[in-house]
Motif scaffolding. Structure first.
Motif, PDB file in Angstrom:
ATOM      1  N   SER A  23      14.643   3.727  -2.126  1.00  0.00           N
ATOM      2  CA  SER A  23      15.622   4.760  -1.783  1.00  0.00           C
ATOM      3  C   SER A  23      15.224   5.336  -0.431  1.00  0.00           C
ATOM      4  O   SER A  23      14.356   6.202  -0.351  1.00  0.00           O
ATOM      5  CB  SER A  23      15.640   5.869  -2.850  1.00  0.00           C
ATOM      6  N   VAL A  24      15.853   4.859   0.618  1.00  0.00           N
ATOM      7  CA  VAL A  24      15.478   5.263   1.969  1.00  0.00           C
ATOM      8  C   VAL A  24      16.127   6.594   2.333  1.00  0.00           C
ATOM      9  O   VAL A  24      15.469   7.529   2.786  1.00  0.00           O
ATOM     10  CB  VAL A  24      15.878   4.171   2.989  1.00  0.00           C
ATOM     11  N   GLN A  25      17.440   6.673   2.165  1.00  0.00           N
ATOM     12  CA  GLN A  25      18.282   7.847   2.477  1.00  0.00           C
ATOM     13  C   GLN A  25      18.408   8.096   3.971  1.00  0.00           C
ATOM     14  O   GLN A  25      19.497   8.301   4.470  1.00  0.00           O
ATOM     15  CB  GLN A  25      17.805   9.123   1.762  1.00  0.00           C
ATOM     16  N   THR A  26      17.308   8.093   4.704  1.00  0.00           N
ATOM     17  CA  THR A  26      17.322   8.238   6.152  1.00  0.00           C
ATOM     18  C   THR A  26      15.967   7.804   6.701  1.00  0.00           C
ATOM     19  O   THR A  26      14.956   7.898   6.004  1.00  0.00           O
ATOM     20  CB  THR A  26      17.598   9.703   6.567  1.00  0.00           C
ATOM     21  N   THR A  27      15.966   7.315   7.935  1.00  0.00           N
ATOM     22  CA  THR A  27      14.697   6.960   8.576  1.00  0.00           C
ATOM     23  C   THR A  27      14.215   8.075   9.498  1.00  0.00           C
ATOM     24  O   THR A  27      13.211   7.915  10.194  1.00  0.00           O
ATOM     25  CB  THR A  27      14.839   5.655   9.382  1.00  0.00           C
ATOM     26  N   ASN A  28      14.929   9.184   9.507  1.00  0.00           N
ATOM     27  CA  ASN A  28      14.504  10.371  10.252  1.00  0.00           C
ATOM     28  C   ASN A  28      13.499  11.127   9.383  1.00  0.00           C
ATOM     29  O   ASN A  28      13.868  11.697   8.351  1.00  0.00           O
ATOM     30  CB  ASN A  28      15.721  11.251  10.556  1.00  0.00           C
ATOM     31  N   PRO A  29      12.207  11.143   9.758  1.00  0.00           N
ATOM     32  CA  PRO A  29      11.180  11.733   8.878  1.00  0.00           C
ATOM     33  C   PRO A  29      11.455  13.186   8.506  1.00  0.00           C
ATOM     34  O   PRO A  29      11.307  13.564   7.331  1.00  0.00           O
ATOM     35  CB  PRO A  29       9.891  11.608   9.701  1.00  0.00           C
ATOM     36  N   GLU A  30      11.860  14.010   9.483  1.00  0.00           N
ATOM     37  CA  GLU A  30      12.119  15.431   9.195  1.00  0.00           C
ATOM     38  C   GLU A  30      13.304  15.592   8.265  1.00  0.00           C
ATOM     39  O   GLU A  30      13.268  16.400   7.319  1.00  0.00           O
ATOM     40  CB  GLU A  30      12.357  16.205  10.499  1.00  0.00           C
ATOM     41  N   LEU A  31      14.359  14.834   8.517  1.00  0.00           N
ATOM     42  CA  LEU A  31      15.542  14.919   7.659  1.00  0.00           C
ATOM     43  C   LEU A  31      15.228  14.425   6.255  1.00  0.00           C
ATOM     44  O   LEU A  31      15.709  14.987   5.260  1.00  0.00           O
ATOM     45  CB  LEU A  31      16.682  14.103   8.266  1.00  0.00           C
ATOM     46  N   ARG A  32      14.399  13.395   6.148  1.00  0.00           N
ATOM     47  CA  ARG A  32      14.038  12.872   4.822  1.00  0.00           C
ATOM     48  C   ARG A  32      13.244  13.913   4.030  1.00  0.00           C
ATOM     49  O   ARG A  32      13.446  14.063   2.818  1.00  0.00           O
ATOM     50  CB  ARG A  32      13.237  11.577   4.951  1.00  0.00           C
ATOM     51  N   CYS A  33      12.365  14.643   4.696  1.00  0.00           N
ATOM     52  CA  CYS A  33      11.631  15.714   4.012  1.00  0.00           C
ATOM     53  C   CYS A  33      12.595  16.753   3.462  1.00  0.00           C
ATOM     54  O   CYS A  33      12.424  17.244   2.340  1.00  0.00           O
ATOM     55  CB  CYS A  33      10.653  16.386   4.979  1.00  0.00           C
ATOM     56  N   MET A  34      13.632  17.076   4.245  1.00  0.00           N
ATOM     57  CA  MET A  34      14.619  18.051   3.792  1.00  0.00           C
ATOM     58  C   MET A  34      15.442  17.517   2.630  1.00  0.00           C
ATOM     59  O   MET A  34      15.634  18.209   1.619  1.00  0.00           O
ATOM     60  CB  MET A  34      15.539  18.432   4.964  1.00  0.00           C
ATOM     61  N   MET A  35      15.911  16.280   2.732  1.00  0.00           N
ATOM     62  CA  MET A  35      16.782  15.715   1.699  1.00  0.00           C
ATOM     63  C   MET A  35      16.055  15.534   0.371  1.00  0.00           C
ATOM     64  O   MET A  35      16.643  15.714  -0.694  1.00  0.00           O
ATOM     65  CB  MET A  35      17.363  14.379   2.167  1.00  0.00           C
ATOM     66  N   LEU A  36      14.777  15.153   0.432  1.00  0.00           N
ATOM     67  CA  LEU A  36      14.007  14.932  -0.794  1.00  0.00           C
ATOM     68  C   LEU A  36      13.245  16.186  -1.217  1.00  0.00           C
ATOM     69  O   LEU A  36      12.656  16.217  -2.293  1.00  0.00           O
ATOM     70  CB  LEU A  36      13.025  13.776  -0.613  1.00  0.00           C
ATOM     71  N   HIS A  37      13.287  17.210  -0.361  1.00  0.00           N
ATOM     72  CA  HIS A  37      12.574  18.468  -0.613  1.00  0.00           C
ATOM     73  C   HIS A  37      11.112  18.171  -0.945  1.00  0.00           C
ATOM     74  O   HIS A  37      10.548  18.666  -1.920  1.00  0.00           O
ATOM     75  CB  HIS A  37      13.236  19.251  -1.751  1.00  0.00           C
ATOM     76  N   ASN A  38      10.518  17.332  -0.088  1.00  0.00           N
ATOM     77  CA  ASN A  38       9.138  16.894  -0.289  1.00  0.00           C
ATOM     78  C   ASN A  38       8.509  16.728   1.090  1.00  0.00           C
ATOM     79  O   ASN A  38       8.981  15.927   1.902  1.00  0.00           O
ATOM     80  CB  ASN A  38       9.103  15.573  -1.061  1.00  0.00           C
ATOM     81  N   ARG A  39       7.462  17.487   1.373  1.00  0.00           N
ATOM     82  CA  ARG A  39       6.875  17.474   2.721  1.00  0.00           C
ATOM     83  C   ARG A  39       6.184  16.156   3.058  1.00  0.00           C
ATOM     84  O   ARG A  39       5.841  15.912   4.218  1.00  0.00           O
ATOM     85  CB  ARG A  39       5.897  18.639   2.882  1.00  0.00           C
ATOM     86  N   PHE A  40       5.984  15.298   2.058  1.00  0.00           N
ATOM     87  CA  PHE A  40       5.360  13.997   2.309  1.00  0.00           C
ATOM     88  C   PHE A  40       6.400  12.878   2.449  1.00  0.00           C
ATOM     89  O   PHE A  40       6.043  11.728   2.673  1.00  0.00           O
ATOM     90  CB  PHE A  40       4.405  13.633   1.168  1.00  0.00           C
ATOM     91  N   ALA A  41       7.679  13.207   2.310  1.00  0.00           N
ATOM     92  CA  ALA A  41       8.725  12.172   2.271  1.00  0.00           C
ATOM     93  C   ALA A  41       8.851  11.422   3.590  1.00  0.00           C
ATOM     94  O   ALA A  41       9.185  10.236   3.609  1.00  0.00           O
ATOM     95  CB  ALA A  41      10.067  12.794   1.888  1.00  0.00           C
ATOM     96  N   GLY A  42       8.592  12.106   4.721  1.00  0.00           N
ATOM     97  CA  GLY A  42       8.670  11.441   6.012  1.00  0.00           C
ATOM     98  C   GLY A  42       7.543  10.455   6.208  1.00  0.00           C
ATOM     99  O   GLY A  42       7.752   9.307   6.643  1.00  0.00           O
ATOM    100  N   ASP A  43       6.334  10.863   5.874  1.00  0.00           N
ATOM    101  CA  ASP A  43       5.174   9.974   5.995  1.00  0.00           C
ATOM    102  C   ASP A  43       5.284   8.763   5.072  1.00  0.00           C
ATOM    103  O   ASP A  43       4.744   7.692   5.376  1.00  0.00           O
ATOM    104  CB  ASP A  43       3.881  10.735   5.674  1.00  0.00           C
ATOM    105  N   ALA A  44       5.979   8.937   3.940  1.00  0.00           N
ATOM    106  CA  ALA A  44       6.113   7.833   2.975  1.00  0.00           C
ATOM    107  C   ALA A  44       6.839   6.635   3.587  1.00  0.00           C
ATOM    108  O   ALA A  44       6.665   5.501   3.133  1.00  0.00           O
ATOM    109  CB  ALA A  44       6.846   8.316   1.723  1.00  0.00           C
ATOM    110  N   LEU A  45       7.642   6.883   4.627  1.00  0.00           N
ATOM    111  CA  LEU A  45       8.353   5.782   5.282  1.00  0.00           C
ATOM    112  C   LEU A  45       7.388   4.777   5.902  1.00  0.00           C
ATOM    113  O   LEU A  45       7.728   3.603   6.078  1.00  0.00           O
ATOM    114  CB  LEU A  45       9.284   6.332   6.365  1.00  0.00           C
ATOM    115  N   LYS A  46       6.167   5.225   6.234  1.00  0.00           N
ATOM    116  CA  LYS A  46       5.178   4.326   6.837  1.00  0.00           C
ATOM    117  C   LYS A  46       4.783   3.200   5.875  1.00  0.00           C
ATOM    118  O   LYS A  46       4.289   2.153   6.303  1.00  0.00           O
ATOM    119  CB  LYS A  46       3.943   5.116   7.262  1.00  0.00           C
ATOM    120  N   LYS A  47       4.991   3.443   4.573  1.00  0.00           N
ATOM    121  CA  LYS A  47       4.660   2.407   3.583  1.00  0.00           C
ATOM    122  C   LYS A  47       5.582   1.201   3.726  1.00  0.00           C
ATOM    123  O   LYS A  47       5.204   0.084   3.359  1.00  0.00           O
ATOM    124  CB  LYS A  47       4.736   2.990   2.173  1.00  0.00           C
ATOM    125  N   ILE A  48       6.785   1.422   4.265  1.00  0.00           N
ATOM    126  CA  ILE A  48       7.687   0.292   4.520  1.00  0.00           C
ATOM    127  C   ILE A  48       7.066  -0.625   5.565  1.00  0.00           C
ATOM    128  O   ILE A  48       7.142  -1.850   5.465  1.00  0.00           O
ATOM    129  CB  ILE A  48       9.071   0.792   4.976  1.00  0.00           C
TER     130      ILE A  48
END
Length: 437
Positions: free
Chosen positions: A151-176
């Motif tokens: 579930s990507v939702q967005t590749t914008n790290p800051e926006l992903r943190c907001m959408m998932l309401h999780n401060r680690f959501a942006g960094d999690a994209l690095k796992k891709i």
């Protein structure tokens, strides 16, 4: 280790496990001195030709069993817990989460939010990667577990943190990046929210994800589902016809680029976008083998192709006289009516009523059949001619319990409507057979 999750439920007749006198209730403690975390450890370890298995019997006695077998030979064991571990719950608070939009008082399992990467491989679930540690990624690479659905939702790290309401959501994209570098196949999903991750943000996400081809095999774009129970949640607006047209134009432009560069369409719009935009569904070859079918990408086209093929192969019967009915969501109803019209030439005396069911339970903006309830079926079909049987798609009910989301059972529905109810599998041939046989 949770022993209850490692308990044997059944032993196959004639299997190695039966020869070893393993029985239901026995617990697998270790294989080759390694404790098992879950079913993936088990499958990986039993591939060896020589095993030492530690088993605990119900009375507490422990057996150490030496096993010699072919490397591809199965032991014949089924576990009580298919995962052999507890499910990992979601640590996010996504602004689009449908579970947060459900009313109180439903069965407990409907409120459990999973975000377990292992269910991605076992059941096709999509995961956010925020729940995964480095050891989880390492294990995926070591065991060559793929494809993983993200579930990507967005590749914008800051926006992903907001959408998932999780401060680690942006960094999690690095796992891709790590999965890509290891050659692990992936599929992506973008739940599109109006004014949040659409427009320029959607284009950014598509552009970024294109770089992960060929290991990122496909990405689907689906509209957010909005129920009437959104009190206190992030404000959302439904997409309009004009919005849907803009989304499709953007996706089609990137499909053209992907075809030129990689030979696949890669980015796919779910069926809802075409229906909302009032546009024709793409042809079958545009779906790259229906790789995103579970996200509603190409479901209607596949149904249409399968039904048409089954109908062309059917012998026809001008004397067959039947009257049946189909209930479905408002999304698929127009296409089903069109398919039923094609029956006339071969089966002129077969009448099929197609009833689009309005979702009063969750709200009218929910138009898919999988979220319809028994009570809405009861209310809206009670005065309608149903013929000799009512056909319902299999995604409306839990297969084992035969009940709907609101716990109304198929048996209760039959009693209320005074008609036989048949649950139809998803293929077009199954639908035709259910009507004429």
């Amino acid at each position: 280790m949770n022993k209850t999750t490692h308990k044997i439920a059944a032993v196959a007749p004639g299997s190695i496990a039966e020869e070893l006198e393993l029985e239901p209730g026995d617990v697998i403690l270790a294989i080759n001195d390694q404790e098992l975390e879950d079913i993936f450890d088990y499958h990986y370890l039993v591939e060896d030709e020589y095993l030492v298995m530690l088993v605990e019997k119900p009375d507490g006695e422990q057996w150490e069993l030496e096993i010699e077998k072919d490397d591809d030979e199965d032991l014949g064991i089924t576990f009580e817990n298919g995962l052999m571990d507890d499910y990992k719950s979601c640590s996010n608070k996504c602004i689009f989460c449908f579970i947060d939009q459900m009313p109180p008082g439903m069965r407990d399992t409907l409120y459990f939010k999973d975000d377990d990467s292992r269910l991605s491989f076992l059941q096709g679930n999509y995961v956010t990667l925020t729940n995964m540690k480095e050891k989880d990624i390492d294990r995926i690479i070591r065991y060559r577990l793929d494809p993983i659905n993200i579930s990507v939702q967005t590749t914008n790290p800051e926006l992903r943190c907001m959408m998932l309401h999780n401060r680690f959501a942006g960094d999690a994209l690095k796992k891709i990046d790590t999965l890509y570098e290891a050659g692990i196949r992936m599929n992506g999903q973008i739940v599109l929210c109006k004014g949040v991750n659409d427009g320029a943000e959607l284009e950014r996400s598509i552009r970024d994800l294109m770089k992960y081809q060929p290991y990122m095999e496909s990405v689907s774009v689906v509209p957010v589902g909005l129920s009437k129970f959104r009190e206190g949640l992030y404000p959302m607006e439904p997409f309009t016809k004009e919005d849907a047209c803009e989304v499709l134009d953007l996706i089609h432009s990137w499909q053209k680029i992907s075809m030129e560069q990689h030979g696949t369409h890669f980015i796919h719009a779910s069926d809802e976008w075409y229906l909302l935009a009032e546009r024709e569904l793409p042809q079958e070859e545009n779906y790259d083998g229906y790789i995103q079918l579970e996200n509603g990408v190409g479901m209607l086209r596949l149904l249409q192709e399968e039904f048409s093929e089954a109908l062309s192969d059917a012998p026809g019967d001008v004397n067959l006289k039947k009257e049946v009915s189909i209930a479905t969501g408002r999304l698929a109803a127009p296409h089903l009516k069109q398919l039923m019209g094609s029956l006339t030439e071969k089966y002129p005396k077969v009448t099929v009523h197609v009833y689009p069911i309005r979702n009063d339970f969750f709200g009218e903006m929910i138009t898919v059949s999988g979220l319809l309830t028994g009570q809405d079926l009861k209310k809206q079909l009670s005065e309608e001619p149903l013929g000799e049987k009512l056909l319902l798609p299999c995604n409306m009910v839990r297969s084992e319990e035969q009940d709907f989301l609101d716990d109304v059972t198929v048996e209760e529905l039959e009693k209320t409507l005074q008609v036989r109810v048949d649950i139809v599998k998803s293929s077009g041939k199954d639908l035709l057979d259910a009507i004429i046989k």
